[in-house]
Write a protein that holds these residues in place. Structure first.
Motif, PDB file in Angstrom:
ATOM      1  N   ASN A  29      23.289 -52.687 -24.811  1.00 44.29           N
ATOM      2  CA  ASN A  29      22.183 -52.104 -25.149  1.00 44.29           C
ATOM      3  C   ASN A  29      21.483 -51.678 -23.936  1.00 44.29           C
ATOM      4  O   ASN A  29      20.315 -50.940 -24.083  1.00 44.29           O
ATOM      5  CB  ASN A  29      21.268 -53.021 -26.044  1.00 44.29           C
ATOM      6  CG  ASN A  29      20.090 -52.418 -26.899  1.00 44.29           C
ATOM      7  OD1 ASN A  29      20.333 -51.232 -27.262  1.00 44.29           O
ATOM      8  ND2 ASN A  29      18.914 -52.901 -27.009  1.00 44.29           N
ATOM      9  N   THR A  30      21.835 -51.895 -23.018  1.00 46.58           N
ATOM     10  CA  THR A  30      21.339 -51.115 -21.501  1.00 46.58           C
ATOM     11  C   THR A  30      22.394 -51.069 -20.556  1.00 46.58           C
ATOM     12  O   THR A  30      23.504 -51.564 -20.913  1.00 46.58           O
ATOM     13  CB  THR A  30      20.207 -52.369 -21.149  1.00 46.58           C
ATOM     14  OG1 THR A  30      19.495 -51.644 -20.168  1.00 46.58           O
ATOM     15  CG2 THR A  30      20.848 -53.618 -20.682  1.00 46.58           C
ATOM     16  N   LEU A  47      22.761 -45.299 -26.017  1.00 42.23           N
ATOM     17  CA  LEU A  47      22.805 -44.943 -24.847  1.00 42.23           C
ATOM     18  C   LEU A  47      23.496 -43.417 -25.026  1.00 42.23           C
ATOM     19  O   LEU A  47      24.619 -43.321 -25.530  1.00 42.23           O
ATOM     20  CB  LEU A  47      23.612 -45.740 -23.946  1.00 42.23           C
ATOM     21  CG  LEU A  47      23.109 -47.124 -23.758  1.00 42.23           C
ATOM     22  CD1 LEU A  47      23.930 -47.904 -22.510  1.00 42.23           C
ATOM     23  CD2 LEU A  47      21.681 -46.830 -22.959  1.00 42.23           C
ATOM     24  N   GLN A  73      14.231 -43.813 -22.073  1.00 42.63           N
ATOM     25  CA  GLN A  73      15.183 -44.054 -21.368  1.00 42.63           C
ATOM     26  C   GLN A  73      15.325 -42.952 -20.464  1.00 42.63           C
ATOM     27  O   GLN A  73      14.572 -41.914 -20.610  1.00 42.63           O
ATOM     28  CB  GLN A  73      16.674 -43.860 -22.062  1.00 42.63           C
ATOM     29  CG  GLN A  73      16.563 -45.041 -23.238  1.00 42.63           C
ATOM     30  CD  GLN A  73      17.965 -44.910 -24.077  1.00 42.63           C
ATOM     31  OE1 GLN A  73      18.722 -43.906 -24.038  1.00 42.63           O
ATOM     32  NE2 GLN A  73      18.444 -45.950 -24.786  1.00 42.63           N
TER      33      GLN A  73
END
Length: 544
Positions: free
Chosen positions: A246-247, A269, A427
């Motif tokens: 998730n990152t 993403l 983001q």
């Protein structure tokens, strides 16, 4: 040194040997979870599109949508969220149709709509503390079997935080066993690997595990894998866990994941030239693990959040009481259809076994494919086309020309009045914001043709082509012609404006397939239309 053979020394020796035995057993148990041969086995027997499904975001009698997706709070007047310009900026088409429907009728609609969008199954958002959701999942199984729908299901263990590992595993096991006792372990609608493991997704699923302060030199992923193994044992299954990323992560963290899990998926993403998926996919190939592709259409929340946080105002009353000065919305720049197309193309290039759709019905976060008056069918048309390429099948649109238009309702640098709720990109900006200040038309043509958008003409090639045009106020008129014969013509119900009354960065799409796509979708279903900035909208204008 000699030891005295007293009873005391004998007992000490026995305790020492016993302690060493348990340490050896512990080390052996730890080692037994790493790089198991089954981690390298195939995840599916065929390529599948599996959508993340928000289990509870469904409409049936006495069960409305949650407030951040409830059409009752869509309008800027006539409801308690009027001081915000309306809480929700999405309007699910199923709301009126399913207002008095049974649960079984509702889940049938969801599956039939998903199948038409090219989706083969759902992984259900599955959290602690909400056992009533299990009845919804059971209904999906029941209806899929009764209606002979070829559809797969599994759970997605999601942010299981709070309490001890033992308590969390026990609750999940109790509930999953309750589902399996009713629908059957051998039910063909379970999503399973060819060797019989149950495919189980995770979304921020690390919290299932108790990770000790002294990890004995082991990575977190060992303890996480051990927790899921305990859960699998308690439901009498073998799991193939799809670990969520998730990152941004480095290679060391990825290698730790791949030591203990057979598959990964990446959450929202956006695509770029340095997309994390490149490193993840390469390492999965090197390690003989399953990299699964992910696509998402959009990301703009109707949720109102406390500034600088992800803390959500859960009800319309809470949001209205907070007021505009205390709220914000989150946003990812997706470049109209760009992000969706590029992520799908990346999955095709990697020849992934599963494409994960984020999401089927998370209207509050704005990345839904389910029928809704802003997204409409545009992303579903692209999904069906790309799915045919991925599976090496004929295009479902090979016999006709198709055009799909995408746009924002206003340019990014315009300030809405009077309801200017801050919109925060959360983001790193990998897609330029200005890319969204255009009208984009994606064409799927049988042969070269002439594309006309609001009187601007461009020649476009056969196949899938994305073409940009300048934004101008009003509805968008699209046509395709070849040899002076018009093959496609439609006018969008929604329009573009230079004077938006509220912040709204949701992507709008419409296609020449609209009438065909929604025709006979479900008994009694008729599509609805967004026309906030097209007050002269007339349904008969849709000539597609």
């Amino acid at each position: 040194m000699q030891f005295k053979h007293s009873g005391r020394y004998t007992k000490c020796s026995q305790l020492l040997l016993l302690l060493l035995f348990f340490i050896n057993c512990s080390v052996h148990a730890q080692d037994s979870l790493k790089n198991l041969p089954e981690y390298s086995l195939p995840l599916t027997g065929e390529k599948l599109v599996i959508a993340h499904c928000m289990t509870n975001i469904i409409r049936y009698k006495d069960h409305p949508y949650e407030d951040s997706g409830n059409p009752d709070f869509y309008d800027k007047t006539g409801n308690i969220t009027a001081p915000l310009g309306g809480l929700t900026q999405v309007k699910p088409m199923a709301n009126d149709l399913m207002a008095n429907a049974t649960l079984d009728e509702s889940v049938e609609f969801e599956m039939r709509a998903a199948i038409r969008s090219g989706i083969d199954g759902f992984q259900f958002y599955y959290v602690l503390g909400l056992p009533d959701w299990d009845n919804i999942i059971k209904a999906y199984f029941r209806v899929a079997e009764a209606k002979h729908l070829n559809f797969k299901f599994t759970v997605c263990i999601s942010h299981p935080n709070g309490g001890t590992e033992a308590l969390k595993v026990a609750e999940y096991a109790r509930r999953i066993n309750g589902i399996m006792d009713e629908v059957g372990h051998n039910n063909p609608h379970w999503l399973r690997t060819p060797d019989g493991r149950l495919v189980v997704y995770q979304w921020l699923g690390d919290g299932l595990a108790d990770i000790p302060a002294d990890k004995q030199g082991l990575p977190d992923q060992f303890y996480i894998a051990r927790a899921y193994k305990r859960l699998a044992d308690d439901v009498h299954e073998r799991f193939a866990c799809v670990y969520t990323i998730n990152t941004m992560i480095n290679k060391q963290k990825l290698d730790d994941i791949l030591d203990y899990f057979p598959a990964v998926w990446i959450w929202t993403l956006p695509y770029s030239n340095d997309y994390l998926g490149n490193m993840v996919a390469d390492e999965c190939k090197a390690r003989n693990r399953n990299f699964t592709g992910s696509v998402f259409s959009d990301f703009y929340t109707s949720k109102l959040l406390k500034k600088g946080t992800w803390d959500m105002y859960h009800t319309a009353n809470e949001a209205a009481d907070a007021g505009i000065s205390n709220v914000e919305r989150k946003y990812i720049i997706t470049g109209l259809s760009y992000n969706f197309r590029k992520l799908f193309e990346f999955g095709i290039k990697q020849n992934v076994p599963i494409i994960n759709v984020i999401t089927w019905n998370d209207y509050p976060e704005g990345h839904h494919l389910a029928p809704e008056i802003n997204h409409n069918d545009g992303f579903s048309i692209l999904l069906n086309y790309y799915k045919s390429v991925w599976k090496d099948l004929p295009s479902p649109y090979s016999d006709r020309d198709v055009a799909v238009v995408f746009f924002k309702k206003y340019k990014h640098n315009i300030t809405p009045k009077p309801y200017n709720i801050p919109v925060k990109s959360f983001q790193r900006e990998v897609i330029p914001t200005v890319w969204e200040d255009s009208i984009e038309v994606v064409t799927l043509l049988k042969a070269k043709g002439r594309l006309n958008v609001n009187g601007q003409y461009k020649e476009v090639a056969a196949g899938l082509v994305s073409t940009k045009f300048k934004m101008s106020d009003g509805p968008v008129n699209v046509s395709v012609s070849r040899n002076d014969i018009v093959t496609v013509h439609f006018t969008t119900p929604e329009g573009i404006t230079s004077h938006p009354y509220r912040a709204d960065r949701l992507t709008y799409s419409f296609s020449s397939e609209f009438n065909r796509f929604y025709k006979d979708l479900y008994p009694g279903f008729t599509p609805e239309y967004s026309h906030e900035y097209n007050p002269g909208f007339v349904k008969s204008d849709q000539n597609n």
